[in-house]
Design an enzyme around this catalytic site. Structure first.
Site, PDB file in Angstrom:
ATOM      1  N   HIS A   1      -1.230 -19.948   4.710  1.00 38.08           N
ATOM      2  CA  HIS A   1      -2.627 -20.014   4.283  1.00 38.08           C
ATOM      3  C   HIS A   1      -3.383 -21.171   4.930  1.00 38.08           C
ATOM      4  CE1 HIS A   1      -0.840 -17.489   1.201  1.00 38.08           C
ATOM      5  NE2 HIS A   1      -2.046 -17.123   0.828  1.00 38.08           N
TER       6      HIS A   1
ATOM      7  N   GLU B   1      -7.054  -5.575   3.399  1.00 39.66           N
ATOM      8  CA  GLU B   1      -7.889  -6.065   4.501  1.00 39.66           C
ATOM      9  C   GLU B   1      -8.155  -4.990   5.546  1.00 39.66           C
ATOM     10  OE1 GLU B   1      -6.622  -9.338   2.162  1.00 39.66           O
ATOM     11  OE2 GLU B   1      -5.423  -7.756   3.100  1.00 39.66           O
TER      12      GLU B   1
END
Length: 328
Positions: A129, A60
């Site tokens: 998540h 990322e």
């Protein structure tokens, strides 16, 4: 106007902007061959090729860093992170670089880039998540923060984000991807940043919400209407810039307010909104502002317990009943 899902509205916005402007690029984890974890990038590789639609390594920090360099070089990258939870691995690039480069260069460079991030709870994906991290981004000056609730808003705001000369964090709630609504066919359909939408007119109380919470607020308002309670719903749509005048004017009309957010209550953006209401409407408020927020706990995996941690239409309706019963 065509009826389509939130997912397809985003896909249409990406296709229209890729066709319109050759400087627009799309990249991220699994956005090309796999067509995105939530299939938002379906068909892009086939139409635009691997030069403009690219799969990236699982990094990322690199995805955002390369996008920053590309934007500074004159391109308009749309970078997708698989979920907002993984943005924590790129916070140095997002906060220390993306949000600050234009200022630190004295305005000599623009940074026309978008970072798309799905997020939110309710999918039984547990603590790492299922987070709602919008307050993290709203807290940092230098970047736009967008969080649409409807398919039409998803299309119009994403197209505006891609054309904006500033960096944009574009959040998408995972439970909205299958929701349907009317979406304008016009390829020049754009929605301005910093303009909230009054989803429902009312007289008894103002509900301020955004993203999936705006949809749940509408469900709550439909139930409350049967009880003779008229709710006005303000969907913020963009969190930075924040359209404060619209919800302030609404609260001045109704005299009561409920602020709804999915993120954690402690230091959540709902506290900021409630404070703005108290500052501007203290003399006209008939009761203290009521907040409905996610519980301050890591999200559990258990579906039954998960439901207790996220605001629901029932908890919003109960908050409205409580604020109507309260008095200063």
């Amino acid at each position: 106007m065509s009826e389509m899902t939130y997912r397809d509205a985003l896909n249409l916005a990406l296709k229209e902007e890729l066709r319109r402007d050759p400087s627009v690029l799309v990249w991220g984890e699994d956005v090309a061959l796999y067509e995105g974890s939530f299939k938002v990038t379906r068909g892009l590789l086939a139409e635009f090729g691997e030069e403009r639609v690219k799969d990236t390594p699982i990094s990322e920090n690199t995805i955002i860093g390369v996008a920053i360099g590309a934007a500074m070089g004159g391109l308009r990258p749309v970078a997708e992170l698989m979920t907002v939870n993984f943005a924590l691995l790129a916070m140095d690039q997002l906060i220390n670089h993306m949000a600050k480069i234009r200022s630190m260069f004295g305005g000599q460079t623009n940074l026309p880039m978008v970072v798309r991030m799905p997020g939110g709870g309710g999918s039984q994906l547990a603590a790492q998540h299922s987070q709602s991290l919008e307050s993290y981004f709203m807290h940092c000056p230098g970047m736009r923060v967008v969080y649409p609730a409807t398919p039409a808003d998803a299309k119009g705001l994403l197209k505006t984000a891609i054309r904006d000369p500033n960096p944009v964090v574009f959040l998408e709630h995972e439970l909205l991807y299958n929701s349907k609504g009317e979406v304008p066919d016009d390829p020049e359909f754009l929605l301005p940043f910093g303009k909230a939408n009054v989803l429902r007119e009312g007289t008894a109380v103002t509900i301020v919400a955004y993203a999936r919470m705006a949809i749940l607020a509408q469900q709550a308002a439909a139930v409350l209407e049967k009880e003779g309670i008229s709710c006005e719903i303000v969907d913020l749509r963009t969190l930075n810039p924040l359209d404060t005048p619209t919800f302030i004017n609404s609260v001045r009309k109704t005299g009561r307010a409920v602020v709804v957010e999915e993120c954690w209550r402690t230091a959540g953006l709902g506290g900021d909104i409630a404070h703005r209401i108290h500052e501007a409407c203290f003399d006209t408020l008939l009761a203290p502002v009521r907040r409905v927020a996610g519980l301050d706990v890591p999200m559990p995996y258990s579906r039954a317990i998960e439901k207790l941690c996220i605001p629901s239409s029932e908890s919003i309706a109960n908050a409205v009943r409580e604020v109507l019963a309260a008095r200063y």
